[in-house]
Design a protein around this motif. Structure first.
Motif, PDB file in Angstrom:
ATOM      1  N   LEU A 561       0.927  -1.228   0.051  1.00  9.38           N
ATOM      2  CA  LEU A 561       0.083  -0.105  -0.181  1.00  9.38           C
ATOM      3  C   LEU A 561       0.838   1.188  -0.006  1.00  9.38           C
ATOM      4  CD1 LEU A 561      -2.889   0.567   0.173  1.00  9.38           C
ATOM      5  CD2 LEU A 561      -2.567   0.894   2.491  1.00  9.38           C
ATOM      6  N   PRO A 566       4.395  -4.835  -5.264  1.00 13.89           N
ATOM      7  CA  PRO A 566       3.554  -6.055  -5.256  1.00 13.89           C
ATOM      8  C   PRO A 566       3.436  -6.573  -3.668  1.00 13.89           C
ATOM      9  CG  PRO A 566       4.866  -6.513  -6.813  1.00 13.89           C
ATOM     10  CD  PRO A 566       5.527  -5.365  -6.230  1.00 13.89           C
ATOM     11  N   ARG A 567       2.569  -7.379  -3.271  1.00 10.58           N
ATOM     12  CA  ARG A 567       2.632  -7.768  -1.916  1.00 10.58           C
ATOM     13  C   ARG A 567       3.713  -8.658  -1.530  1.00 10.58           C
ATOM     14  NH1 ARG A 567      -1.083  -5.328   0.909  1.00 10.58           N
ATOM     15  NH2 ARG A 567      -3.389  -5.716   0.148  1.00 10.58           N
ATOM     16  N   SER A 568       4.261  -8.442  -0.445  1.00 11.48           N
ATOM     17  CA  SER A 568       5.716  -9.021  -0.069  1.00 11.48           C
ATOM     18  C   SER A 568       5.488 -10.406   0.322  1.00 11.48           C
ATOM     19  CB  SER A 568       6.308  -8.271   0.851  1.00 11.48           C
ATOM     20  OG  SER A 568       5.735  -7.966   1.759  1.00 11.48           O
TER      21      SER A 568
HETATM   22  P1  CMP Z   1       2.374  -6.272   1.872  1.00  6.66           P
HETATM   23  O1  CMP Z   1       3.544  -6.564   1.060  1.00  6.66           O
HETATM   24  O2  CMP Z   1       1.239  -5.427   1.313  1.00  6.66           O
HETATM   25  O3  CMP Z   1       1.376  -7.789   1.831  1.00  6.66           O
HETATM   26  C1  CMP Z   1       1.878  -8.670   2.776  1.00  6.66           C
HETATM   27  C2  CMP Z   1       2.195  -8.149   4.303  1.00  6.66           C
HETATM   28  O4  CMP Z   1       2.672  -9.422   5.060  1.00  6.66           O
HETATM   29  C3  CMP Z   1       3.099  -7.134   4.274  1.00  6.66           C
HETATM   30  O5  CMP Z   1       2.559  -6.251   3.554  1.00  6.66           O
HETATM   31  C4  CMP Z   1       3.512  -6.923   5.631  1.00  6.66           C
HETATM   32  O6  CMP Z   1       2.253  -6.484   6.289  1.00  6.66           O
HETATM   33  C5  CMP Z   1       3.385  -8.414   5.805  1.00  6.66           C
HETATM   34  N1  CMP Z   1       4.615  -8.796   6.072  1.00  6.66           N
HETATM   35  C6  CMP Z   1       5.670  -9.117   5.167  1.00  6.66           C
HETATM   36  N2  CMP Z   1       6.874  -9.647   5.692  1.00  6.66           N
HETATM   37  C7  CMP Z   1       6.668  -9.685   6.916  1.00  6.66           C
HETATM   38  C8  CMP Z   1       7.454 -10.007   7.960  1.00  6.66           C
HETATM   39  N3  CMP Z   1       8.740 -10.528   7.577  1.00  6.66           N
HETATM   40  N4  CMP Z   1       7.101  -9.889   9.151  1.00  6.66           N
HETATM   41  C9  CMP Z   1       5.697  -9.529   9.489  1.00  6.66           C
HETATM   42  N5  CMP Z   1       4.779  -9.327   8.460  1.00  6.66           N
HETATM   43  C10 CMP Z   1       5.406  -9.397   7.366  1.00  6.66           C
END
Ligand code: CMP
Length: 654
Positions: A561, A566-568
């Motif tokens: 966001l 992209p979503r991680s």
């Molecule tokens: P986003 O990438 O938008 O979607 C996946 C979400 O997972 C990311 O945002 C974070 O909020 C969460 N996230 C990603 N990596 C981690 C991590 N190492 N620890 C906790 N939360 C994570």
């Protein structure tokens, strides 16, 4: 009559009597000896006891064979005894046959105890006396002969009594044979004595053809005794005692019927020398007419036979035949009788049973599935409802654990969400009690968990706009109070919270459901209101290298966001989870107005990214570069934070 012939007959009869008396003495001595030996011999060991029982049975025939051997060695002319025997046996047999009748009749007509026997026996006694005096020249021989017949009869009678009444048979087969053979053997005793008497030509001159018939009848009787012994051994001992399986009585009746038909044909063909062909042809007409008359009975009989062969049920099985359910109580050649679960006996003709579908609840296994349906209110999440139902089922012991009970969401009905419970039970007749336990258990559990079984209701709702349809009610009154308790938003003033609340909705995710997928584009952010979610990150090969869990108050989805990337990670609900979903615009507006929020979020984001980085390095086994190492984790975090802040500002372009 030639005096020397008379003298010879008298002499023969005298010898006969002598031999018979000796034989009797031997027999009695053998019986007494047998009893003394086997009563007196008390072995201590199991083996000894077994040996004694074996020997006891094996030596029984000796009691009879010894005196018989004595007689046959001495009297080759054994079968030419006096005809007086005939009358004596008649008298004896008559007495035995009419004795029970006599007692009953005497009781009924109040005859004094002595008057009736006089009336009954007067006739035969007169005949007997008359016959003896009729042949005065042989009266001496008649006396001996009568004595011999009495001795023979006494002997046979005692043998019968010993075998069928006195001897203690400890083996179940002995009891079975006793019960089944007694009357036939006694008929044999009478028949043999009768024959013994009838072959004496002195008084009653029976024509040889009659004698042959008599002999034939005795042979058939012997065959009958042997057949009965085999049938009794098979049907009353082998199957029920050894194999422990019930054989329906009609099967035995069938076999016995065939034996009787065989004996009858044997009598007609072998004894009466009738032509069996003409007999069978002649009887064909009768058979056809009888067949028509017995059409239904025969239909039942053959249906019974077919049922026996295919064995769709056995005695004691719980079955449903047509509309009737109950326990199979009896199966015979004509009908099957069921004891219904309401305690009534229902007799079903076999032909009907064969035509109807049969449901067997007991065989091949007693397992039986029951379905219960129950409707719950729309507001309750299905996973919660199903968990509560499963908890109740686990508590009812009659519900089998394997196969496990299942709960299915069956239908969305007018006023309820309909669930079906499929549970397995073993005790079919007890099904209503088991269902009652389950249903009442559900009632209490629903009450505790505040789950509602709704009344049929109808809610009239104005058609929602497309926006409302997707996100629910525009102004959810619960969003604002929730937001004001989220720690990282503490710094926000009421207006900012208001803005945020307008773009936020509660969304419910079922356990296992994915909220977002790694690699997808994302423009929403989630705060957990209840439940637990899992975060999962995969490397380029698709291997998961990081797993993380979050619960109430945590948030996620901020990376995509805020950075536009992209979503991680993939995020999924571990339990049913309620999430507040905030849209990009809402968050952006708030962040523009509140630098603190941006800072807090970017810090958390940086920590997460650092965690991801570390996990990736550990997974790949790579070393961090020297300068990064020198900077230390705190330095690295600072570094990432700054990078991120720049990214965020670029993305939001302010
Ligand atoms: P986003 O990438 O938008 O979607 C996946 C979400 O997972 C990311 O945002 C974070 O909020 C969460 N996230 C990603 N990596 C981690 C991590 N190492 N620890 C906790 N939360 C994570």
């Amino acid at each position: 009559m030639d005096p020397s012939y008379v003298q010879a007959v008298i002499e023969t009869e005298r010898q006969n009597l002598q031999v018979a008396l000796w034989a009797l003495a031997i027999f009695m001595a053998a019986v007494v000896g047998h009893r003394v030996v086997f009563k007196g011999w008390q072995p201590r060991t199991e083996m000894g006891l077994l040996t004694r029982e074996r020997l006891r049975y094996l030596s029984l025939p000796l009691l009879v064979l010894l005196p018989l051997w004595w007689v046959t060695v001495r009297l080759p002319q054994l079968f030419f005894l006096s005809a007086e025997l005939f009358l004596a046996v008649c008298l004896f047999g008559l007495a035995l046959i009419i004795e029970p009748v006599r007692l009953r009749v005497a009781k009924k007509y109040m005859l004094t105890s002595w008057l009736f026997p006089v009336l009954v026996y007067a006739g035969p006694v007169t005949v007997f006396l008359f016959s003896v005096t009729e042949a005065p020249s042989l009266s001496g021989a008649s006396g001996y002969a009568l004595g011999t017949v009495l001795v023979v009869f006494f002997f046979l009678h005692v043998v019968y009594l010993y075998l069928f009444k006195w001897a203690q048979l400890r083996h179940p087969l002995g009891e079975v044979l006793r019960k089944r053979l007694g009357r036939w053997v006694y008929l044999g005793v009478l028949g043999a004595t009768f024959y013994f008497a009838a072959v004496r030509p002195q008084v009653v001159d029976l024509p040889p053809s009659w004698l042959a018939i008599l002999a034939g009848l005795l042979v058939l009787l012997a065959v009958l005794v042997v057949s009965e012994a085999i049938i009794a051994t098979v049907f009353d001992f082998y199957f029920p005692v050894v194999k422990r399986s019930e054989i329906p009585t009609f099967f035995r009746d069938l076999v016995r019927g065939l034996v009787f038909i065989g004996l009858f044909l044997g009598f007609m063909g072998l004894v009466l020398k009738r032509d069996l062909n003409s007999l069978l042809v002649g009887s064909a007409v009768i058979t056809v007419s009888i067949g028509f008359a017995l059409q239904e009975t025969l239909g039942n009989f053959f249906a019974g036979l077919a049922l026996r062969l295919s064995r769709p049920y056995a005695l004691g099985d719980d079955v449903l035949v047509g509309q009737v359910s109950g326990r199979v109580d009896k199966i015979d050649w004509r009908q099957t009788s069921l004891l219904t679960f309401t305690g009534d006996h229902v007799n079903l003709p076999n032909s009907l049973v064969a035509k109807e579908g049969i449901t067997n609840y007991s065989s091949p296994s007693r397992l039986h599935a029951r379905d219960l349906r129950i409707g719950l209110h729309y507001r309750h999440p299905p996973n919660q409802v199903m968990d509560v139902i499963k908890g109740v089922l686990a508590e009812v012991e009659e519900v089998r654990k394997v196969p496990a009970p299942e709960v299915h969401l069956l239908d969305f009905q007018d006023s309820a969400v309909l669930y079906r419970i499929r549970m397995w039970i073993e005790d079919y007749p007890n099904r209503w009690n088991i269902e009652t336990k389950v249903r009442s258990g559900l009632w209490y559990a629903f009450r505790r968990e505040r789950l509602e079984i709704p009344y049929p209701t109808r809610t009239v709702v104005n058609a929602p706009t497309a926006q409302e349809y997707v996100y629910g009610n525009e102004s959810d009154p619960q969003v604002l109070p929730f937001l004001s308790h989220v720690d990282f938003l503490e710094a926000l003033g009421p207006e900012s919270l208001e803005i945020l609340a307008r773009s936020a909705r509660f969304r419910l995710f079922a356990a296992g459901e994915k909220v977002c997928r790694q690699g997808d584009s994302g423009d929403s952010f989630y705060i957990i209101r209840s439940g637990r979610v899992g975060v999962e990150i995969r490397d380029a090969q698709g291997e998961v290298f990081l797993r993380h869990e979050m619960s109430k108050g945590n948030y996620f989805g901020e990376m995509a966001l805020l950075t536009g990337e992209p979503r991680s990670a993939t995020v999924y609900a571990i339990t049913d989870s309620e999430l507040l979903m905030v849209e990009k615009e809402g968050l952006r507006d708030v962040m523009v107005a509140n630098a603190q929020v941006e800072e807090v979020i970017s810090k958390v984001l940086a920590r997460r990214q650092l965690r991801t980085e570390k996990a990736r390095e550990e997974a790949e086994g790579t070393r961090v570069s020297k300068e990064e190492h020198a900077a230390g984790p705190a330095g690295r975090l600072e570094q990432i934070s700054e990078q991120l802040l720049r990214k965020i500002q670029a993305f939001f372009s302010y």
